[in-house]
Design a protein around this motif. Structure first.
Motif, PDB file in Angstrom:
ATOM      1  N   GLN A 249      49.478  32.063  40.905  1.00  0.00           N
ATOM      2  CA  GLN A 249      49.540  31.548  39.529  1.00  0.00           C
ATOM      3  C   GLN A 249      50.418  32.399  38.618  1.00  0.00           C
ATOM      4  OE1 GLN A 249      45.466  30.719  37.937  1.00  0.00           O
ATOM      5  NE2 GLN A 249      44.809  31.513  39.927  1.00  0.00           N
ATOM      6  N   SER A 250      51.073  33.421  39.207  1.00  0.00           N
ATOM      7  CA  SER A 250      51.887  34.340  38.396  1.00  0.00           C
ATOM      8  C   SER A 250      51.091  34.991  37.268  1.00  0.00           C
ATOM      9  CB  SER A 250      53.102  33.609  37.799  1.00  0.00           C
ATOM     10  OG  SER A 250      53.943  33.151  38.818  1.00  0.00           O
ATOM     11  N   VAL A 251      49.904  35.473  37.624  1.00  0.00           N
ATOM     12  CA  VAL A 251      49.092  36.215  36.646  1.00  0.00           C
ATOM     13  C   VAL A 251      48.585  37.503  37.299  1.00  0.00           C
ATOM     14  CG1 VAL A 251      48.328  34.135  35.435  1.00  0.00           C
ATOM     15  CG2 VAL A 251      46.981  35.037  37.362  1.00  0.00           C
ATOM     16  N   VAL A 252      48.078  38.391  36.493  1.00  0.00           N
ATOM     17  CA  VAL A 252      47.349  39.552  37.013  1.00  0.00           C
ATOM     18  C   VAL A 252      46.045  39.673  36.256  1.00  0.00           C
ATOM     19  CG1 VAL A 252      49.284  40.999  37.734  1.00  0.00           C
ATOM     20  CG2 VAL A 252      48.494  41.082  35.378  1.00  0.00           C
ATOM     21  N   GLN A 253      45.082  40.279  36.900  1.00  0.00           N
ATOM     22  CA  GLN A 253      43.850  40.566  36.181  1.00  0.00           C
ATOM     23  C   GLN A 253      43.987  41.937  35.526  1.00  0.00           C
ATOM     24  OE1 GLN A 253      39.251  41.626  37.094  1.00  0.00           O
ATOM     25  NE2 GLN A 253      40.242  40.245  38.552  1.00  0.00           N
ATOM     26  N   VAL A 254      43.630  42.002  34.254  1.00  0.00           N
ATOM     27  CA  VAL A 254      43.657  43.271  33.532  1.00  0.00           C
ATOM     28  C   VAL A 254      42.213  43.679  33.308  1.00  0.00           C
ATOM     29  CG1 VAL A 254      44.365  44.449  31.430  1.00  0.00           C
ATOM     30  CG2 VAL A 254      45.798  42.619  32.372  1.00  0.00           C
ATOM     31  N   LYS A 255      41.879  44.856  33.838  1.00  0.00           N
ATOM     32  CA  LYS A 255      40.473  45.260  33.784  1.00  0.00           C
ATOM     33  C   LYS A 255      40.352  46.667  33.207  1.00  0.00           C
ATOM     34  CE  LYS A 255      36.723  46.444  36.982  1.00  0.00           C
ATOM     35  NZ  LYS A 255      35.628  45.461  37.015  1.00  0.00           N
ATOM     36  N   SER A 256      39.565  46.788  32.173  1.00  0.00           N
ATOM     37  CA  SER A 256      39.338  48.117  31.604  1.00  0.00           C
ATOM     38  C   SER A 256      38.437  48.931  32.520  1.00  0.00           C
ATOM     39  CB  SER A 256      38.668  48.012  30.235  1.00  0.00           C
ATOM     40  OG  SER A 256      38.196  49.301  29.863  1.00  0.00           O
ATOM     41  N   LEU A 257      38.801  50.176  32.695  1.00  0.00           N
ATOM     42  CA  LEU A 257      37.960  51.073  33.502  1.00  0.00           C
ATOM     43  C   LEU A 257      37.083  51.938  32.618  1.00  0.00           C
ATOM     44  CD1 LEU A 257      40.758  52.116  35.998  1.00  0.00           C
ATOM     45  CD2 LEU A 257      38.845  50.603  36.492  1.00  0.00           C
ATOM     46  N   ARG A 258      37.263  51.808  31.319  1.00  0.00           N
ATOM     47  CA  ARG A 258      36.557  52.693  30.384  1.00  0.00           C
ATOM     48  C   ARG A 258      35.726  51.904  29.383  1.00  0.00           C
ATOM     49  NH1 ARG A 258      37.368  56.277  33.975  1.00  0.00           N
ATOM     50  NH2 ARG A 258      39.477  56.034  34.730  1.00  0.00           N
ATOM     51  N   GLY A 259      35.246  50.750  29.812  1.00  0.00           N
ATOM     52  CA  GLY A 259      34.369  49.985  28.939  1.00  0.00           C
ATOM     53  C   GLY A 259      35.026  49.452  27.681  1.00  0.00           C
ATOM     54  N   GLU A 260      36.317  49.127  27.793  1.00  0.00           N
ATOM     55  CA  GLU A 260      37.007  48.582  26.623  1.00  0.00           C
ATOM     56  C   GLU A 260      37.210  47.078  26.787  1.00  0.00           C
ATOM     57  OE1 GLU A 260      40.103  51.707  25.068  1.00  0.00           O
ATOM     58  OE2 GLU A 260      40.156  51.774  27.228  1.00  0.00           O
ATOM     59  N   GLY A 261      36.163  46.358  26.870  1.00  0.00           N
ATOM     60  CA  GLY A 261      36.274  44.895  26.943  1.00  0.00           C
ATOM     61  C   GLY A 261      36.219  44.361  28.363  1.00  0.00           C
ATOM     62  N   ASP A 262      36.085  43.061  28.460  1.00  0.00           N
ATOM     63  CA  ASP A 262      35.947  42.393  29.756  1.00  0.00           C
ATOM     64  C   ASP A 262      37.305  42.149  30.401  1.00  0.00           C
ATOM     65  OD1 ASP A 262      33.186  42.286  29.578  1.00  0.00           O
ATOM     66  OD2 ASP A 262      33.293  40.489  28.312  1.00  0.00           O
ATOM     67  N   PRO A 263      37.289  42.008  31.722  1.00  0.00           N
ATOM     68  CA  PRO A 263      38.520  41.700  32.441  1.00  0.00           C
ATOM     69  C   PRO A 263      39.056  40.340  32.013  1.00  0.00           C
ATOM     70  CG  PRO A 263      36.773  42.340  33.954  1.00  0.00           C
ATOM     71  CD  PRO A 263      36.136  42.163  32.627  1.00  0.00           C
ATOM     72  N   PHE A 264      40.381  40.205  32.044  1.00  0.00           N
ATOM     73  CA  PHE A 264      40.961  38.892  31.716  1.00  0.00           C
ATOM     74  C   PHE A 264      42.247  38.722  32.504  1.00  0.00           C
ATOM     75  CE2 PHE A 264      42.690  41.992  28.837  1.00  0.00           C
ATOM     76  CZ  PHE A 264      44.045  41.673  28.751  1.00  0.00           C
ATOM     77  N   LEU A 265      42.688  37.487  32.595  1.00  0.00           N
ATOM     78  CA  LEU A 265      43.931  37.199  33.298  1.00  0.00           C
ATOM     79  C   LEU A 265      45.081  37.174  32.309  1.00  0.00           C
ATOM     80  CD1 LEU A 265      42.744  34.362  35.720  1.00  0.00           C
ATOM     81  CD2 LEU A 265      43.247  36.753  36.285  1.00  0.00           C
ATOM     82  N   CYS A 266      46.219  37.662  32.770  1.00  0.00           N
ATOM     83  CA  CYS A 266      47.373  37.725  31.885  1.00  0.00           C
ATOM     84  C   CYS A 266      48.596  37.298  32.685  1.00  0.00           C
ATOM     85  CB  CYS A 266      47.538  39.157  31.365  1.00  0.00           C
ATOM     86  SG  CYS A 266      48.983  39.387  30.324  1.00  0.00           S
ATOM     87  N   SER A 267      49.417  36.493  32.111  1.00  0.00           N
ATOM     88  CA  SER A 267      50.625  36.057  32.819  1.00  0.00           C
ATOM     89  C   SER A 267      51.601  37.221  32.944  1.00  0.00           C
ATOM     90  CB  SER A 267      51.290  34.898  32.072  1.00  0.00           C
ATOM     91  OG  SER A 267      51.941  35.385  30.920  1.00  0.00           O
ATOM     92  N   TRP A 268      52.417  37.169  33.972  1.00  0.00           N
ATOM     93  CA  TRP A 268      53.372  38.257  34.179  1.00  0.00           C
ATOM     94  C   TRP A 268      54.295  38.409  32.977  1.00  0.00           C
ATOM     95  CZ3 TRP A 268      55.041  36.880  39.922  1.00  0.00           C
ATOM     96  CH2 TRP A 268      53.922  37.058  40.760  1.00  0.00           C
ATOM     97  N   ALA A 269      54.633  37.278  32.379  1.00  0.00           N
ATOM     98  CA  ALA A 269      55.572  37.319  31.252  1.00  0.00           C
ATOM     99  C   ALA A 269      54.982  38.042  30.047  1.00  0.00           C
ATOM    100  CB  ALA A 269      55.982  35.897  30.863  1.00  0.00           C
TER     101      ALA A 269
END
Length: 424
Positions: A392-412
């Motif tokens: 889908q041309s996305v990546v999951q962005v995940k905080s390792l320090r408790g700064e919000g929930d993981p979300f998907l983000c487009s490469w662009a």
RNA sequence: GUGGGCGUAGCUCAGUUGGUUAGAGCUCCGGAUUGUGAUUCCGGAGGUCGUGGGUUCGAGUCCCAUCGUCCACCCCA
């Protein structure tokens, strides 16, 4: 006997975890010195032995028994520098920087002294050096001392005592020396062995002795400040006034004489009670005769040397803030397509955001272990790219320090998103 | 150069009056439904006990030497 290959005694490695503090110190120092108009000078580590003999003084401990001296293949007598000032002066003379002009320079690098290592004392250690040439007035003494104070402030370290003294002009010093020798000679039999030896070679150093019996004798000795000529006394008063105007506290220490021969007039030492026996972090003074002594034009000079290891220790001890050097993001990737895509994406991100520190997972491993590596790396965020995301041309962005929930983000959108999250 | 303390897993240490395959915690690696870390549970890896001699039936434990390290003297940053 097979000896384990290890670092030479007294010469230490600085590991990545500790290097952050070093980098921070260098960055702040370069900024502070630059702010005062000082330019950096970079010098060789090796000089002719003769230079140090003439500059530092033939009968000083540093030259007598602490130098790493050797002959090179051409038979030249060379030494690893035991301090920086001599080289700075040599370079200044050699390149015509000292002819009838002012120079403000700083210098850094390793210096070498063959001593028994202990806390805060190593055989290879590092100094920051600040020198000002061609200015005879006391305002520059104040400036040089103020630079050190500014550095403490910028680094967030405190608890120093600034000790101050004046050795006067060479003439005044010679005169005082005679008076001192005359006084000490009367008690020669009661002096300790070292002091007795120095009585002939370097009597001012006797003032510095820690031997109780000698100290008692020294207490009654003629005072250097009483022997200052009018010019020296005026100079010294002006220095004190200047420091007072800047709100820099100091104490006068009449026993402060310094171990290197080239000092005249103002000498000073920033000491701390937090480092054990090796308590001087930064020390220096004026050396109006040195340039001429080394074959240059008569040029006044003043400067200081600062022990980097000691300062780093203080920074750690006082828990002064040091910016971390950990990666901002750790890029987890798995699956053939995703791995290739991640590799490209990582390159693009680094190109677009030069300040971004991104570690790309290498060496495979399951997602679980990759996230473990991500956590251990100290990164704030993990990027996760598997074949699902790649499709889908996305990546999951995940905080390792408790700064919000993981979300998907487009490469662009990823570059802009990271800039926002990390505040780059 | 002088004096003292210390050298056992990557790290911090425990190892009883010398006695069977040298231990713990942390770290690391793997697992607890096949793609989600830092908590928990289970398992695993990792040490020629700084090195070389000696004493002893037997030494991580005693002796000597040596190297390293730490602290102080000295010296300085």
């Amino acid at each position: 006997m097979t000896q384990k290959l290890q670092a030479v005694r007294g010469m230490n490695d600085v590991l990545p975890a500790d290097a952050a503090a070093w980098q921070h110190l260098y960055a702040v120092a370069a900024e502070v010195f630059g702010a005062y108009g000082y330019g950096e000078l970079r010098l060789p580590v090796v000089e002719r032995t003769e230079l140090f003999k003439r500059a530092v003084g033939e009968v000083t401990d540093v030259v007598e028994k602490e130098m790493y001296s050797f002959q090179d293949r051409g038979g030249e007598n060379l030494s690893l520098r035991p301090e920086l000032t001599a080289g700075v002066v040599r370079a200044g003379i050699e390149h015509g920087l000292l002819y009838n002009q002012q120079q403000r320079v700083w210098c850094t690098g390793p210096v070498f002294r063959y001593e028994r290592p202990q806390a805060g004392r190593y055989r290879q250690f590092h100094q920051l050096d600040v020198e000002a040439f061609g200015i005879a007035t006391p305002d520059i003494d104040v400036e040089v001392i103020a630079i050190a104070a500014a550095l403490w402030r910028r680094l967030g370290v405190s608890g120093f005592t600034l000790q101050l003294n004046s050795l006067g002009t060479p003439e005044a010093r010679t005169q005082y020396r005679a008076a001192l020798v005359e006084y000490l000679s009367r008690y020669e039999s009661s002096l300790d062995e070292d002091s007795r030896r120095r009585l002939g070679s370097n009597p001012l150093r006797v003032l510095d002795s820690k031997v109780p019996a000698t100290r008692e004798i020294v207490a009654g000795a003629p005072r250097l400040l009483d022997h200052l000529d009018a010019v020296s006394a005026t100079h010294f008063e002006a220095v004190q006034r200047g420091l007072g105007d800047l709100g820099i506290d100091y104490t006068i220490n009449q026993r402060l004489v310094r171990g290197l021969d080239y000092y005249t007039h103002t000498v000073f030492e920033w000491t701390t009670s937090q480092l054990g026996a090796q308590d001087a972090v930064c020390a220096g003074g004026r050396y109006d005769g040195l340039v001429e002594q080394l074959g240059g034009p008569a040029t006044p000079g003043i400067g200081f040397g600062l022990g980097i290891e000691r300062l780093i220790t203080l920074i750690a001890l006082q828990q002064a803030a040091v910016p971390g050097n950990a990666s901002h993001v750790y890029f987890c990737r798995f699956g053939a397509q995703a791995e290739a895509a991640a590799s490209n994406l990582a390159e693009q991100l680094r190109n677009q955001q030069p300040r971004l520190r991104l570690t790309l997972n290498a060496g495979g491993g399951g997602l679980k272990s990759q996230l473990k590596r991500a956590d251990n790396s100290g990164a704030r965020y993990a990027l996760i790219l598997g074949d699902d995301e790649a499709a889908q041309s996305v990546v999951q962005v995940k905080s390792l320090r408790g700064e919000g929930d993981p979300f998907l983000c487009s490469w662009a959108e990823l570059p802009a998103q990271l800039v926002r999250l990390l505040g780059l």
